[in-house]
Write a protein that holds these residues in place. Structure first.
Motif, PDB file in Angstrom:
ATOM      1  N   GLN A  76       0.832  -1.208   0.000  1.00 15.02           N
ATOM      2  CA  GLN A  76       0.000   0.000   0.000  1.00 15.02           C
ATOM      3  C   GLN A  76       0.866   1.258   0.000  1.00 15.02           C
ATOM      4  O   GLN A  76       0.543   2.246  -0.662  1.00 15.02           O
ATOM      5  CB  GLN A  76      -0.927  -0.009   1.213  1.00 15.02           C
ATOM      6  N   GLU A  79       2.051   1.760  -3.567  1.00 14.20           N
ATOM      7  CA  GLU A  79       0.940   2.139  -4.445  1.00 14.20           C
ATOM      8  C   GLU A  79       0.521   3.596  -4.239  1.00 14.20           C
ATOM      9  O   GLU A  79       0.154   4.285  -5.200  1.00 14.20           O
ATOM     10  CB  GLU A  79      -0.256   1.230  -4.214  1.00 14.20           C
ATOM     11  N   GLN A  80       0.573   4.054  -2.996  1.00 16.97           N
ATOM     12  CA  GLN A  80       0.139   5.416  -2.671  1.00 16.97           C
ATOM     13  C   GLN A  80       1.270   6.438  -2.764  1.00 16.97           C
ATOM     14  O   GLN A  80       1.044   7.637  -2.607  1.00 16.97           O
ATOM     15  CB  GLN A  80      -0.466   5.434  -1.261  1.00 16.97           C
TER      16      GLN A  80
END
Length: 285
Positions: A76, A79-80
């Motif tokens: 995550q 991805e962010q």
């Protein structure tokens, strides 16, 4: 009496008109496409002064493998991260790949570039270990700074591996260690194209210095490796940063003895100039 038109003359003029129209269309379609031009050797439309400007397509794609237990947060985090958008933008104008280059996150091996599959592999574990090292580093005072240092290292690492792919794609001659050349590739891109690129470069250099702390002694394998020693990579990046703006980084070599410090300050501006000109000769604009 009604005069019938000269049908033969009419047919001839009509035929010439159609031929002229067709030739004009073919000529224009050869040089234009929806109001844009194309990069030579690619299908990427680029802006010009006529018609609609189409945004060039990114030439790097991403793939995320399922994370193992305990790695979900790192997936995550990546991805962010703004790192992906930065790479996307650079792939539209600086390093254009055709076919596209794929970056795979979550591989077991890496970081590495695989020329057979034309893909870059970044293990989640690499990001976890980098994060751990920065967590124990003096000067990292909060979660925001920890995240920033980790993102910076990820960006430099991706640019390093993209450098390998770019050298292969453009058949760029390398005289010396390719690993040193792509360290330079990554750092030059940061210094020329990325906001706060100098800070990103120095954070990524810090990771090499932190890794060096784990080494108690060297053996023969360290000296025959395709990579330079961690401390050499650290000081090479600092040299490029200093050379890019000597007045701003007067104290960047303060940890060195006075004689070595002065030597670096005399050498690095010219070194940066040579490396910078060399890479900008190949990088697309």
């Amino acid at each position: 009496m009604y005069n019938y038109p000269n049908t033969e003359g009419y047919k001839t003029r009509h035929y010439l008109y159609l031929l002229t129209t067709i030739m004009s269309f073919l000529f224009l379609s050869h040089f234009t496409y929806a109001g844009t031009t194309k990069n030579i050797g690619t299908n990427i439309p680029v802006d010009d002064h006529y018609g609609l400007a189409l945004e060039p397509a990114p030439t790097i794609t991403y793939r995320f493998l399922p994370p193992a237990i305990g790695q979900q947060q790192i997936e995550q985090f990546i991805e962010q991260s703004p790192v992906l958008e930065t790479i996307k933008q650079l792939s539209q104008r600086r390093f254009i790949f055709s076919p596209s280059l794929q970056i795979v996150f979550g591989s077991e091996d890496g970081p590495l570039f695989d020329p057979v599959t034309n893909s870059i592999h970044i293990p989640y574990q690499f990001v976890i270990e980098a994060r751990k090292r920065f967590k124990n580093k003096a000067g990292i005072n909060n979660q925001r700074e920890l995240n920033q240092a980790t993102e910076d290292t990820l960006l430099h690492t991706l640019l390093h591996e993209i450098g390998h792919a770019y050298i292969l794609d453009r058949a760029i001659p390398i005289l010396g260690k390719e690993e040193d050349s792509v360290d330079n590739f990554a750092t030059i891109l940061l210094l020329n194209d990325i906001a706060r690129g100098d800070e990103i470069a120095m954070n990524s250099a810090d990771l090499f210095a932190l890794e060096d702390l784990d080494i108690d002694s060297f053996d023969d394998a360290d000296f025959v490796s395709e990579h330079s020693l961690d401390l050499q990579r650290y000081y090479n990046i600092l040299c490029l940063v200093y050379g890019s703006n000597p007045s701003r980084y007067q104290r960047i070599f303060d940890e060195l003895p006075v004689s070595d410090r002065q030597q670096q300050k005399e050498r690095c501006p010219e070194y940066f100039s040579v490396i910078n000109q060399g890479w900008l000769h190949y990088l697309a604009e």
